[in-house]
Design a protein around this motif. Structure first.
Motif, short mmCIF file in Angstrom:
data_model
loop_
_atom_site.label_atom_id
_atom_site.label_comp_id
_atom_site.label_asym_id
_atom_site.label_seq_id
_atom_site.Cartn_x
_atom_site.Cartn_y
_atom_site.Cartn_z
N LYS A 312 49.75 52.32 35.53
CA LYS A 312 50.51 52.20 34.28
C LYS A 312 51.54 51.08 34.37
O LYS A 312 51.81 50.40 33.37
CB LYS A 312 51.20 53.53 33.95
N ARG A 313 52.11 50.87 35.54
CA ARG A 313 53.12 49.81 35.67
C ARG A 313 52.49 48.41 35.59
O ARG A 313 53.13 47.47 35.12
CB ARG A 313 53.91 49.97 36.97
N VAL A 314 51.25 48.27 36.05
CA VAL A 314 50.57 46.99 35.89
C VAL A 314 50.44 46.66 34.40
O VAL A 314 50.74 45.54 33.96
CB VAL A 314 49.17 47.02 36.55
N VAL A 315 50.02 47.65 33.62
CA VAL A 315 49.86 47.44 32.18
C VAL A 315 51.22 47.22 31.52
O VAL A 315 51.36 46.45 30.57
CB VAL A 315 49.12 48.62 31.54
N ALA A 316 52.26 47.89 32.05
CA ALA A 316 53.61 47.73 31.50
C ALA A 316 54.12 46.30 31.70
O ALA A 316 54.68 45.69 30.77
CB ALA A 316 54.57 48.72 32.15
N TYR A 317 53.94 45.74 32.89
CA TYR A 317 54.38 44.36 33.12
C TYR A 317 53.52 43.38 32.33
O TYR A 317 54.00 42.30 31.94
CB TYR A 317 54.37 44.04 34.61
N SER A 318 52.28 43.76 32.09
CA SER A 318 51.44 42.95 31.20
C SER A 318 52.03 42.92 29.80
O SER A 318 52.05 41.87 29.15
CB SER A 318 50.03 43.55 31.16
N THR A 319 52.53 44.06 29.34
CA THR A 319 53.17 44.12 28.02
C THR A 319 54.38 43.19 27.97
O THR A 319 54.58 42.45 26.99
CB THR A 319 53.61 45.56 27.70
N LEU A 320 55.21 43.24 29.01
CA LEU A 320 56.38 42.35 29.07
C LEU A 320 55.95 40.89 28.94
O LEU A 320 56.55 40.11 28.19
CB LEU A 320 57.13 42.56 30.38
N SER A 321 54.93 40.53 29.68
CA SER A 321 54.46 39.14 29.67
C SER A 321 53.95 38.74 28.29
O SER A 321 54.27 37.66 27.78
CB SER A 321 53.36 38.96 30.71
N GLN A 322 53.18 39.63 27.65
CA GLN A 322 52.63 39.30 26.33
C GLN A 322 53.71 39.27 25.26
O GLN A 322 53.63 38.49 24.31
CB GLN A 322 51.53 40.31 25.96
N LEU A 323 54.72 40.10 25.40
CA LEU A 323 55.87 40.01 24.49
C LEU A 323 56.56 38.65 24.64
O LEU A 323 57.08 38.10 23.67
CB LEU A 323 56.86 41.14 24.77
N GLY A 324 56.57 38.14 25.87
CA GLY A 324 57.10 36.80 26.09
C GLY A 324 56.31 35.75 25.33
O GLY A 324 56.89 34.83 24.74
N TYR A 325 54.97 35.89 25.32
CA TYR A 325 54.13 34.96 24.54
C TYR A 325 54.48 35.02 23.06
O TYR A 325 54.57 33.98 22.38
CB TYR A 325 52.64 35.29 24.74
N MET A 326 54.64 36.24 22.53
CA MET A 326 55.00 36.38 21.12
C MET A 326 56.34 35.70 20.83
O MET A 326 56.51 35.02 19.81
CB MET A 326 55.08 37.85 20.73
N THR A 327 57.30 35.89 21.73
CA THR A 327 58.63 35.31 21.54
C THR A 327 58.57 33.79 21.62
O THR A 327 59.28 33.09 20.88
CB THR A 327 59.60 35.87 22.61
N VAL A 328 57.75 33.26 22.51
CA VAL A 328 57.56 31.81 22.60
C VAL A 328 57.05 31.26 21.27
O VAL A 328 57.50 30.21 20.79
CB VAL A 328 56.58 31.48 23.75
N ALA A 329 56.11 31.98 20.66
CA ALA A 329 55.58 31.55 19.36
C ALA A 329 56.70 31.49 18.32
O ALA A 329 56.78 30.54 17.53
CB ALA A 329 54.48 32.50 18.90
N LEU A 330 57.57 32.49 18.33
CA LEU A 330 58.69 32.48 17.40
C LEU A 330 59.60 31.28 17.66
O LEU A 330 60.12 30.66 16.73
CB LEU A 330 59.51 33.78 17.54
N GLY A 331 59.79 30.96 18.94
CA GLY A 331 60.69 29.87 19.32
C GLY A 331 60.23 28.50 18.88
O GLY A 331 61.05 27.59 18.71
N VAL A 332 58.92 28.32 18.69
CA VAL A 332 58.40 27.02 18.22
C VAL A 332 58.08 27.07 16.73
O VAL A 332 57.33 26.23 16.22
CB VAL A 332 57.17 26.56 19.03
N SER A 333 58.64 28.06 16.05
CA SER A 333 58.46 28.24 14.60
C SER A 333 57.05 28.64 14.21
O SER A 333 56.68 28.55 13.03
CB SER A 333 58.87 26.97 13.82
N ALA A 334 56.24 29.08 15.17
CA ALA A 334 54.90 29.59 14.86
C ALA A 334 54.99 31.10 14.66
O ALA A 334 54.37 31.88 15.38
CB ALA A 334 53.92 29.24 15.98
N TYR A 335 55.78 31.50 13.64
CA TYR A 335 56.02 32.92 13.41
C TYR A 335 54.72 33.67 13.15
O TYR A 335 54.53 34.79 13.63
CB TYR A 335 56.97 33.11 12.22
#
Length: 673
Positions: A312-335
């Protein structure tokens, strides 16, 4: 349509109240049927709203006025546009799958009715958040999901680790929420309203307004507001350095992991920033801050997932990483890219969490992958669906994650915003890391030799059990077997969109005008608009994906994982020994938890103890209370000597007093003359 909007949010609430307050009367079956019915109604209504949104229908209005004082109106209202329609459909559908799955996973739990009440209440809170048309209601939903997540993470309250985890989640989110409240407070102070439409309309007039956070330092008002709001998102969406609560939240039951970490609570911050795009577009400083935080989260939390052994923790850290991808998209105005990845991620990440739960059921609640292996022959449905989820997560061409993840990477490459170079490096390396830990999980769990022991002689061999009567790690009372249909059906239903959802949606949602005016992007920042010029359809995008660097980087991650954890199982241990410093760094999660414990937890205790000793004991008790009493005691002890009891002492004192009085009168008369 107002009644339909109310039905979407109130149906889960009604189910929650019935299961929670009348759990004994309705029984276990009644609790799950009433909550599932509520979420099913919400899902069907959300689908109708989604279809209406396809036709261009939008709604922005109040359904109940709470108070109207001094021209300030506080109301409960709904803003239903394509962004809201997408969110409510994803939230309600994933929640429905989790509700059905819970029947099998929590079948033997004594808190069965309470659990269904909590998850239905969680769904209500999230729907209120995404449908709100004002900051007050947004904050209500924001805090409500935080409160219910506290109850769910600590659901097994007899476990000290669960209580620690839910308290940690609560406290870390309060740090982020402090920034969120400051942002909302600034909006109310400068705009005089909490209504989205009013604030967005007036925002351009304050685009150049500055404020002084401290004397002599001018800051752009919009930058301060947006950074404060994003600090709230950092807590709720677990962005570095406020990410530490999310892995520990695995102490809650697995259905909660899927519900909190797939499509609901952790995506609230992503949704909020996308909703606030009219404000964020006025501050390049705030967007660069968002971009750098997201990129750091995407890479550095993903690296931790490589060394985790808890499935479960492997999948949890995967979630953290993918949330980072979403946030990166927001940061370059690719909402739109961030929200689109939110949508695709919801399906395959819920699938992975529920698949991990299916494995945990089969392994008699063993979660350590080092005691698994070879499970594919025992659990074919779970095995296939977990492979589908992992391929989608790794961004294999054609799967849901490919369309959204590759678009984010290309959008970052297209951007020239400060921090975009660093972000591009992080997301590209993150592709390799994602493939590495995804296939490591599959190989350690489903492939290779079996690393567990099935006990065949019960009542003997006490060395195989711990002091509480539980089986020792890797020792099972019975052979693993496929989970019941209430567990596998949600896996199949989530696996389908994990494969196909990208094909019909990538054009309109990512490169088309699906979100309309719900998301606003300045023309100079429209990186997705530039990418849209080259988009020729999903099939072309898939074929083009095979020639792009992310595919080959992911393939390299797959090859390394296959070689290390499938073909040469002993190589991982040798690599671990050779790279011991790096391994320890990742295993200890960069010692951030220890830093927070030393500085904030112990520092807070030391500060409190110092204030207690210096302020309470020393100043208040020692000076104000005990000091005044001691002063009175000393004065009384001194005055007591004047009370001797001898008449001549008192006569002598009277004579001295009379002399002093006459002397004083004479002095006054002499001064007057």
């Amino acid at each position: 349509m107002n009644k339909l909007y109310l039905l979407i949010v109130l149906a889960p609430l009604a189910g929650s109240l019935i299961a929670g307050l009348f759990g004994r009367q309705v029984g276990r079956a009644g609790a799950h049927w009433v909550t599932i019915l509520g979420v099913l109604i919400s899902t069907i209504a959300s689908f109708i709203v989604f279809i209406d949104a396809l036709g261009g229908t939008t709604f922005n209005g109040d359904v109940y006025t709470w108070t109207d004082v001094g021209g300030v109106k506080l109301a409960i209202g709904f803003l239903v546009d394509p962004l809201t329609a997408t969110m409510i459909l994803v939230v309600s559908f994933v929640s429905l799958m989790v509700h059905i799955y819970t029947i099998g996973y929590m079948a033997d739990d004594p808190g069965y009715q309470r659990f269904f009440s909590y998850i239905s209440l969680f769904t209500f809170s999230m729907l209120m958040l995404v449908m709100s048309n004002n900051f007050l209601q947004l904050f209500f939903g924001w805090e409500a999901v935080g409160l219910v997540s506290y109850l769910l993470i600590g659901f097994w309250w007899k476990r000290p680790s669960a209580i620690y985890a839910n308290l940690k989640a609560f406290l870390v989110n309060r740090v982020g929420d402090f920034g969120f409240v400051l942002g909302i407070g600034l909006i109310f102070a400068w705009f005089g309203s909490l209504d989205y439409a009013t604030v967005f309309k007036a925002a351009p007039q304050l685009a150049t307004q500055t404020v002084q956070i401290w004397p002599g330092s001018d800051w752009m008002l919009m930058s301060v507001i947006c950074i404060c709001l994003f600090i709230g998102a950092m807590g709720k969406s677990a962005q570095f350095p406020l990410h530490v609560w999310l892995p520990d939240s695995m102490e809650g039951p697995t259905p909660i992991s899927a519900l909190i970490h797939a499509a609901t609570m952790v995506t609230a911050g992503i949704f909020m920033v996308a909703r606030m795009s009219p404000l964020f577009e006025m501050s390049d400083t705030a967007l660069s801050f968002v971009l750098i935080i997201g990129a750091t989260t995407a890479l550095f939390t993903g690296l931790i997932g490589i060394v985790q052994n808890d499935i479960k923790r492997v999948v949890a850290y995967s979630t953290l990483s993918q949330l980072g991808y979403m946030t990166v998209a927001l940061g370059v105005s690719a909402y739109a890219g961030g929200v689109y990845h939110l949508m695709t991620h919801a399906f395959f990440k819920a699938l992975l969490f529920l698949g991990a739960g299916s494995v945990i059921i089969a392994m008699h609640h063993e979660q350590d992958m080092r005691y698994m292996g070879g499970l594919k022959k025992y659990m074919p449905i779970t095995w296939i669906t977990m492979w589908i989820g992992s391929l989608a997560l790794a961004g294999a061409p054609g799967f849901a994650g490919f369309f959204s993840k590759d678009a984010i990477i290309e959008a970052v490459g297209e951007s020239h915003r400060f921090g975009s170079g660093y972000a591009y490096f992080c997301v590209m390396v993150g592709v390799f890391v994602t493939a590495l830990y995804s296939f490591r999980l599959l190989y350690m769990t489903f492939h290779g030799k079996e690393r567990f022991v099935v006990e065949t002689h019960h009542g003997h061999g006490h060395e195989d059990h711990d002091d509480h009567g539980h089986h020792a790690p890797g020792h099972l009372a019975h052979a693993p077997h496929e989970s019941p249909w209430v567990v596998t059906v949600p896996l199949v239903l989530l696996a389908i969109p994990s494969i196909v959802i990208g094909w019909p949606t990538v054009g309109p949602m990512l490169f088309g005008k699906w979100f309309g005016n719900a998301i606003r992007v300045n023309e100079a920042n429209d990186v997705l608009g530039e990418l849209a010029k080259e988009f020729q359809g999903p099939l072309t995008m898939v074929l083009h994906g095979f020639a792009q660097p992310p595919f080959w980087i992911a393939l390299a991650g797959f090859a390394v994982a296959t070689y290390v954890w499938l073909l040469n199982p002993g190589l991982a241990d040798r690599a671990q020994a050779a790279l011991r410093p790096i391994y320890n760094l990742l295993l200890n999660k960069y010692w951030i938890d220890e830093l927070y414990q030393a500085v904030f937890a112990r520092g807070g205790v030391a500060l409190g103890r110092g204030l207690w000793r210096g302020g309470d004991v020393g100043l208040i008790d020692g000076v104000a209370v005990n000091g005044s009493a001691a002063l009175v005691d000393r004065v009384a002890a001194t005055v007591r000597w004047l009370q001797s009891g001898y008449l001549y002492h008192y006569a002598f004192a009277m004579i001295l007093g009379l002399i002093a009085l006459l002397g004083g009168v004479w002095w006054v008369v002499a001064r007057a003359a």
